[in-house]
Design a protein around this motif. Structure first.
Motif, PDB file in Angstrom:
ATOM      1  N   VAL A 131       7.774  14.905 -28.521  1.00 36.13           N
ATOM      2  CA  VAL A 131       8.099  16.241 -29.011  1.00 36.13           C
ATOM      3  C   VAL A 131       9.521  16.235 -29.563  1.00 36.13           C
ATOM      4  CG1 VAL A 131       8.430  18.665 -28.378  1.00 36.13           C
ATOM      5  CG2 VAL A 131       6.588  17.347 -27.317  1.00 36.13           C
ATOM      6  N   LYS A 132       9.674  16.713 -30.782  1.00 38.77           N
ATOM      7  CA  LYS A 132      11.008  16.826 -31.381  1.00 38.77           C
ATOM      8  C   LYS A 132      11.494  18.277 -31.388  1.00 38.77           C
ATOM      9  CE  LYS A 132      13.866  15.551 -35.296  1.00 38.77           C
ATOM     10  NZ  LYS A 132      15.022  15.135 -34.574  1.00 38.77           N
ATOM     11  N   ASN A 133      10.602  19.217 -31.669  1.00 37.71           N
ATOM     12  CA  ASN A 133      10.967  20.632 -31.790  1.00 37.71           C
ATOM     13  C   ASN A 133      10.032  21.489 -30.950  1.00 37.71           C
ATOM     14  OD1 ASN A 133      12.891  20.133 -34.067  1.00 37.71           O
ATOM     15  ND2 ASN A 133      11.003  19.503 -35.075  1.00 37.71           N
ATOM     16  N   ILE A 134      10.556  22.628 -30.484  1.00 41.74           N
ATOM     17  CA  ILE A 134       9.736  23.582 -29.736  1.00 41.74           C
ATOM     18  C   ILE A 134       9.802  24.925 -30.456  1.00 41.74           C
ATOM     19  CG2 ILE A 134       9.355  24.793 -27.560  1.00 41.74           C
ATOM     20  CD1 ILE A 134      10.780  22.523 -26.119  1.00 41.74           C
ATOM     21  N   ILE A 135       8.634  25.539 -30.611  1.00 39.53           N
ATOM     22  CA  ILE A 135       8.535  26.895 -31.146  1.00 39.53           C
ATOM     23  C   ILE A 135       7.873  27.756 -30.079  1.00 39.53           C
ATOM     24  CG2 ILE A 135       7.576  28.361 -32.968  1.00 39.53           C
ATOM     25  CD1 ILE A 135       7.500  25.779 -34.738  1.00 39.53           C
ATOM     26  N   PHE A 136       8.605  28.768 -29.608  1.00 40.17           N
ATOM     27  CA  PHE A 136       8.086  29.703 -28.616  1.00 40.17           C
ATOM     28  C   PHE A 136       7.551  30.926 -29.341  1.00 40.17           C
ATOM     29  CE2 PHE A 136      11.242  27.329 -26.129  1.00 40.17           C
ATOM     30  CZ  PHE A 136      10.554  27.083 -24.953  1.00 40.17           C
ATOM     31  N   ASP A 137       6.290  31.272 -29.090  1.00 37.08           N
ATOM     32  CA  ASP A 137       5.680  32.456 -29.689  1.00 37.08           C
ATOM     33  C   ASP A 137       5.756  33.606 -28.687  1.00 37.08           C
ATOM     34  OD1 ASP A 137       4.134  34.440 -30.837  1.00 37.08           O
ATOM     35  OD2 ASP A 137       2.544  33.066 -31.471  1.00 37.08           O
ATOM     36  N   PHE A 138       6.581  34.600 -28.993  1.00 40.73           N
ATOM     37  CA  PHE A 138       6.828  35.736 -28.111  1.00 40.73           C
ATOM     38  C   PHE A 138       5.971  36.947 -28.445  1.00 40.73           C
ATOM     39  CE2 PHE A 138      10.386  33.393 -26.620  1.00 40.73           C
ATOM     40  CZ  PHE A 138      10.863  34.015 -25.484  1.00 40.73           C
ATOM     41  N   LYS A 139       4.890  36.770 -29.182  1.00 42.33           N
ATOM     42  CA  LYS A 139       4.080  37.899 -29.640  1.00 42.33           C
ATOM     43  C   LYS A 139       3.695  38.856 -28.508  1.00 42.33           C
ATOM     44  CE  LYS A 139      -0.059  39.118 -32.189  1.00 42.33           C
ATOM     45  NZ  LYS A 139      -1.264  38.639 -32.830  1.00 42.33           N
ATOM     46  N   ASN A 140       3.312  38.321 -27.357  1.00 47.53           N
ATOM     47  CA  ASN A 140       2.837  39.160 -26.256  1.00 47.53           C
ATOM     48  C   ASN A 140       3.931  39.559 -25.264  1.00 47.53           C
ATOM     49  OD1 ASN A 140       0.115  39.085 -27.136  1.00 47.53           O
ATOM     50  ND2 ASN A 140      -0.055  37.022 -26.318  1.00 47.53           N
ATOM     51  N   ILE A 141       5.114  38.976 -25.386  1.00 44.99           N
ATOM     52  CA  ILE A 141       6.184  39.226 -24.412  1.00 44.99           C
ATOM     53  C   ILE A 141       6.912  40.527 -24.740  1.00 44.99           C
ATOM     54  CG2 ILE A 141       8.378  38.382 -23.466  1.00 44.99           C
ATOM     55  CD1 ILE A 141       6.036  36.711 -22.527  1.00 44.99           C
ATOM     56  N   THR A 201      15.177  20.952 -32.469  1.00 43.55           N
ATOM     57  CA  THR A 201      15.528  22.375 -32.530  1.00 43.55           C
ATOM     58  C   THR A 201      14.530  23.204 -31.727  1.00 43.55           C
ATOM     59  OG1 THR A 201      14.242  22.757 -34.540  1.00 43.55           O
ATOM     60  CG2 THR A 201      16.539  22.154 -34.841  1.00 43.55           C
ATOM     61  N   VAL A 202      14.983  24.394 -31.356  1.00 40.41           N
ATOM     62  CA  VAL A 202      14.134  25.357 -30.671  1.00 40.41           C
ATOM     63  C   VAL A 202      14.134  26.636 -31.501  1.00 40.41           C
ATOM     64  CG1 VAL A 202      13.840  26.775 -28.604  1.00 40.41           C
ATOM     65  CG2 VAL A 202      14.545  24.397 -28.388  1.00 40.41           C
ATOM     66  N   SER A 203      12.948  27.177 -31.723  1.00 35.36           N
ATOM     67  CA  SER A 203      12.795  28.417 -32.466  1.00 35.36           C
ATOM     68  C   SER A 203      11.934  29.374 -31.664  1.00 35.36           C
ATOM     69  CB  SER A 203      12.107  28.163 -33.811  1.00 35.36           C
ATOM     70  OG  SER A 203      12.822  27.247 -34.590  1.00 35.36           O
ATOM     71  N   VAL A 204      12.111  30.667 -31.932  1.00 34.17           N
ATOM     72  CA  VAL A 204      11.226  31.683 -31.378  1.00 34.17           C
ATOM     73  C   VAL A 204      10.650  32.475 -32.538  1.00 34.17           C
ATOM     74  CG1 VAL A 204      12.411  31.855 -29.166  1.00 34.17           C
ATOM     75  CG2 VAL A 204      13.078  33.373 -31.018  1.00 34.17           C
ATOM     76  N   ILE A 205       9.402  32.893 -32.363  1.00 33.53           N
ATOM     77  CA  ILE A 205       8.739  33.689 -33.396  1.00 33.53           C
ATOM     78  C   ILE A 205       8.125  34.933 -32.764  1.00 33.53           C
ATOM     79  CG2 ILE A 205       8.272  31.726 -34.901  1.00 33.53           C
ATOM     80  CD1 ILE A 205       5.380  31.717 -33.869  1.00 33.53           C
ATOM     81  N   ASN A 206       7.846  35.910 -33.611  1.00 36.04           N
ATOM     82  CA  ASN A 206       7.158  37.138 -33.187  1.00 36.04           C
ATOM     83  C   ASN A 206       7.865  37.842 -32.033  1.00 36.04           C
ATOM     84  OD1 ASN A 206       5.069  36.674 -35.077  1.00 36.04           O
ATOM     85  ND2 ASN A 206       4.055  35.303 -33.634  1.00 36.04           N
TER      86      ASN A 206
END
Length: 111
Positions: free
Chosen positions: A41-51, A75-80
């Motif tokens: 794993v190089k990058n993580i994308i957290f999907d916060f749609k339901n949070i 890198t780390v990203s968050v979406i939604n």
């Protein structure tokens, strides 16, 4: 509780619960760390749609994974992310080190 998918060394972490708090943070942290140890794993994308709520232990989950990933130039990203949780990101300073994107496609293009 959480769904994970790996695509070209990009781990998508999709939260299916509504709160990222001390009740669930430890289990999520351990699951993600297991994936990081066993997969490439190089990058993580957290999907916060339901949070719609995140406490300091939720912040710890995100920051801890950021430290692990950034040490390998990832890198780390968050979406939604909704405005309430975005405020937590802003107040904690996470928005300075974590990419906040509106969609999965935007997060991928920012890597």
């Amino acid at each position: 509780m959480v769904r994970y998918s790996l695509n070209n060394k990009n781990l998508l972490v999709k939260f299916e619960m509504t709160e990222l708090d001390h009740h669930v943070s430890r289990a999520i942290r351990e699951e993600i760390d297991e994936i990081l140890m066993t997969k490439s794993v190089k990058n993580i994308i957290f999907d916060f749609k339901n949070i719609n709520f995140m406490d300091s232990s939720g912040i710890g989950v995100i920051i801890g994974r950021y430290k692990k990933i950034s040490s390998d130039k990832g890198t780390v990203s968050v979406i939604n992310i909704n405005p309430r949780v975005k405020k937590v990101f802003d107040l904690s300073g996470m928005n300075k080190i974590i990419n906040v994107c509106s969609s999965y496609e935007e997060a991928l293009s920012s890597l």
